[in-house]
Write a protein that holds these residues in place. Sequence first.
Motif, PDB file in Angstrom:
ATOM      1  N   MET A   1      13.135 -52.879  -0.401  1.00 36.90           N
ATOM      2  CA  MET A   1      13.509 -54.895  -0.872  1.00 36.90           C
ATOM      3  C   MET A   1      13.626 -54.736  -2.043  1.00 36.90           C
ATOM      4  O   MET A   1      13.631 -54.342  -2.903  1.00 36.90           O
ATOM      5  CB  MET A   1      12.273 -54.896  -0.930  1.00 36.90           C
ATOM      6  N   TYR A   2      15.263 -56.091  -1.532  1.00 39.04           N
ATOM      7  CA  TYR A   2      16.151 -56.407  -2.609  1.00 39.04           C
ATOM      8  C   TYR A   2      16.668 -57.252  -3.101  1.00 39.04           C
ATOM      9  O   TYR A   2      15.898 -58.330  -2.387  1.00 39.04           O
ATOM     10  CB  TYR A   2      17.111 -55.340  -2.426  1.00 39.04           C
ATOM     11  N   PHE A   3      16.188 -57.462  -4.569  1.00 42.76           N
ATOM     12  CA  PHE A   3      16.595 -58.641  -5.173  1.00 42.76           C
ATOM     13  C   PHE A   3      17.413 -59.264  -5.388  1.00 42.76           C
ATOM     14  O   PHE A   3      18.042 -58.532  -6.388  1.00 42.76           O
ATOM     15  CB  PHE A   3      15.622 -58.740  -5.723  1.00 42.76           C
ATOM     16  N   PHE A   4      18.957 -60.247  -4.686  1.00 41.36           N
ATOM     17  CA  PHE A   4      19.583 -61.268  -5.501  1.00 41.36           C
ATOM     18  C   PHE A   4      19.327 -61.964  -6.225  1.00 41.36           C
ATOM     19  O   PHE A   4      19.314 -63.117  -6.085  1.00 41.36           O
ATOM     20  CB  PHE A   4      20.605 -61.323  -4.108  1.00 41.36           C
ATOM     21  N   GLU A   5      20.808 -61.952  -7.770  1.00 40.09           N
ATOM     22  CA  GLU A   5      20.524 -62.537  -8.072  1.00 40.09           C
ATOM     23  C   GLU A   5      22.247 -63.069  -8.477  1.00 40.09           C
ATOM     24  O   GLU A   5      23.219 -62.325  -8.415  1.00 40.09           O
ATOM     25  CB  GLU A   5      20.215 -62.223  -9.918  1.00 40.09           C
ATOM     26  N   TYR A   6      22.654 -64.581  -8.497  1.00 41.74           N
ATOM     27  CA  TYR A   6      23.909 -64.969  -8.640  1.00 41.74           C
ATOM     28  C   TYR A   6      24.225 -64.939  -9.864  1.00 41.74           C
ATOM     29  O   TYR A   6      23.508 -66.038 -10.738  1.00 41.74           O
ATOM     30  CB  TYR A   6      23.921 -66.590  -8.008  1.00 41.74           C
TER      31      TYR A   6
ATOM     32  N   CYS B   1       6.790 -55.464  -8.030  1.00 35.64           N
ATOM     33  CA  CYS B   1       5.399 -55.797  -6.857  1.00 35.64           C
ATOM     34  C   CYS B   1       4.261 -55.537  -8.430  1.00 35.64           C
ATOM     35  O   CYS B   1       4.035 -54.587  -9.153  1.00 35.64           O
ATOM     36  CB  CYS B   1       5.496 -54.298  -6.508  1.00 35.64           C
ATOM     37  N   ILE B   2       3.741 -56.484  -8.236  1.00 28.24           N
ATOM     38  CA  ILE B   2       2.222 -57.014 -10.136  1.00 28.24           C
ATOM     39  C   ILE B   2       0.749 -56.905  -9.458  1.00 28.24           C
ATOM     40  O   ILE B   2       0.423 -57.109 -10.041  1.00 28.24           O
ATOM     41  CB  ILE B   2       2.626 -57.931 -10.776  1.00 28.24           C
TER      42      ILE B   2
ATOM     43  N   LYS C   1      18.915 -55.818  -7.075  1.00 26.90           N
ATOM     44  CA  LYS C   1      18.111 -54.919  -7.711  1.00 26.90           C
ATOM     45  C   LYS C   1      17.184 -54.530  -6.943  1.00 26.90           C
ATOM     46  O   LYS C   1      16.495 -55.332  -5.954  1.00 26.90           O
ATOM     47  CB  LYS C   1      17.582 -55.502  -8.599  1.00 26.90           C
ATOM     48  N   ARG C   2      17.353 -53.364  -6.700  1.00 25.52           N
ATOM     49  CA  ARG C   2      15.820 -52.771  -5.632  1.00 25.52           C
ATOM     50  C   ARG C   2      14.544 -53.236  -6.201  1.00 25.52           C
ATOM     51  O   ARG C   2      13.912 -53.077  -7.308  1.00 25.52           O
ATOM     52  CB  ARG C   2      15.595 -50.936  -5.806  1.00 25.52           C
ATOM     53  N   GLY C   3      12.988 -52.967  -5.649  1.00 23.75           N
ATOM     54  CA  GLY C   3      11.762 -53.837  -5.699  1.00 23.75           C
ATOM     55  C   GLY C   3      11.446 -52.264  -6.260  1.00 23.75           C
ATOM     56  O   GLY C   3      11.592 -50.704  -5.691  1.00 23.75           O
ATOM     57  N   ILE C   4      10.898 -53.015  -7.717  1.00 22.37           N
ATOM     58  CA  ILE C   4      10.208 -51.629  -7.711  1.00 22.37           C
ATOM     59  C   ILE C   4       8.195 -51.556  -7.231  1.00 22.37           C
ATOM     60  O   ILE C   4       7.717 -53.183  -7.317  1.00 22.37           O
ATOM     61  CB  ILE C   4       9.747 -51.196  -8.938  1.00 22.37           C
ATOM     62  N   PHE C   5       7.859 -50.796  -7.286  1.00 29.73           N
ATOM     63  CA  PHE C   5       6.887 -51.179  -6.306  1.00 29.73           C
ATOM     64  C   PHE C   5       5.382 -50.787  -7.348  1.00 29.73           C
ATOM     65  O   PHE C   5       4.149 -51.454  -6.065  1.00 29.73           O
ATOM     66  CB  PHE C   5       6.763 -50.200  -4.338  1.00 29.73           C
ATOM     67  N   ASN C   6       5.506 -50.159  -7.859  1.00 31.06           N
ATOM     68  CA  ASN C   6       4.496 -49.683  -8.550  1.00 31.06           C
ATOM     69  C   ASN C   6       3.167 -49.127  -8.043  1.00 31.06           C
ATOM     70  O   ASN C   6       2.622 -49.319  -8.000  1.00 31.06           O
ATOM     71  CB  ASN C   6       3.765 -50.965  -9.237  1.00 31.06           C
ATOM     72  N   GLY C   7       4.073 -47.571  -7.281  1.00 33.61           N
ATOM     73  CA  GLY C   7       2.605 -47.011  -6.735  1.00 33.61           C
ATOM     74  C   GLY C   7       2.208 -47.628  -5.360  1.00 33.61           C
ATOM     75  O   GLY C   7       1.404 -46.982  -4.485  1.00 33.61           O
ATOM     76  N   ASN C   8       2.607 -48.851  -4.752  1.00 34.92           N
ATOM     77  CA  ASN C   8       2.356 -49.151  -3.508  1.00 34.92           C
ATOM     78  C   ASN C   8       2.888 -48.689  -2.185  1.00 34.92           C
ATOM     79  O   ASN C   8       4.640 -48.361  -2.684  1.00 34.92           O
ATOM     80  CB  ASN C   8       2.843 -51.270  -3.993  1.00 34.92           C
TER      81      ASN C   8
END
Length: 92
Positions: free
Chosen positions: A1-6, A55-56, A14-21
């Motif tokens: 999962m990637y997130f994009f910011e203008y 991911c929270i 930025k690549r998603g951080i899954f925190n163990g999920n």
Amino acid sequence: MYFFEYNGQSLDSKRGIFNGNPMAPQIVVTFNADTKTFYSGTSTGDIYEWAGNTCIKSANVHQGSVRALQWTGGFLLSSGSKDNLLKVSKGY
């Protein structure tokens, strides 16, 4: 999962951080403008809540892949799945 910011000139990713999920394929996404969080539905029936690219929270909500996801009214999260169920909750 990637997130994009203008950033004013281009898009930063930025690549998603899954925190163990588990890193299941993300099928659908919706946005809560009040809390500035995203929700994504996975191919395994999980729904993830994202703050920025982290991911929270996660929950297994369906027995099939999540095919529809909508945040409405400031507090209702609706999800539809391949398991032929539509679920509506106050968050999750």
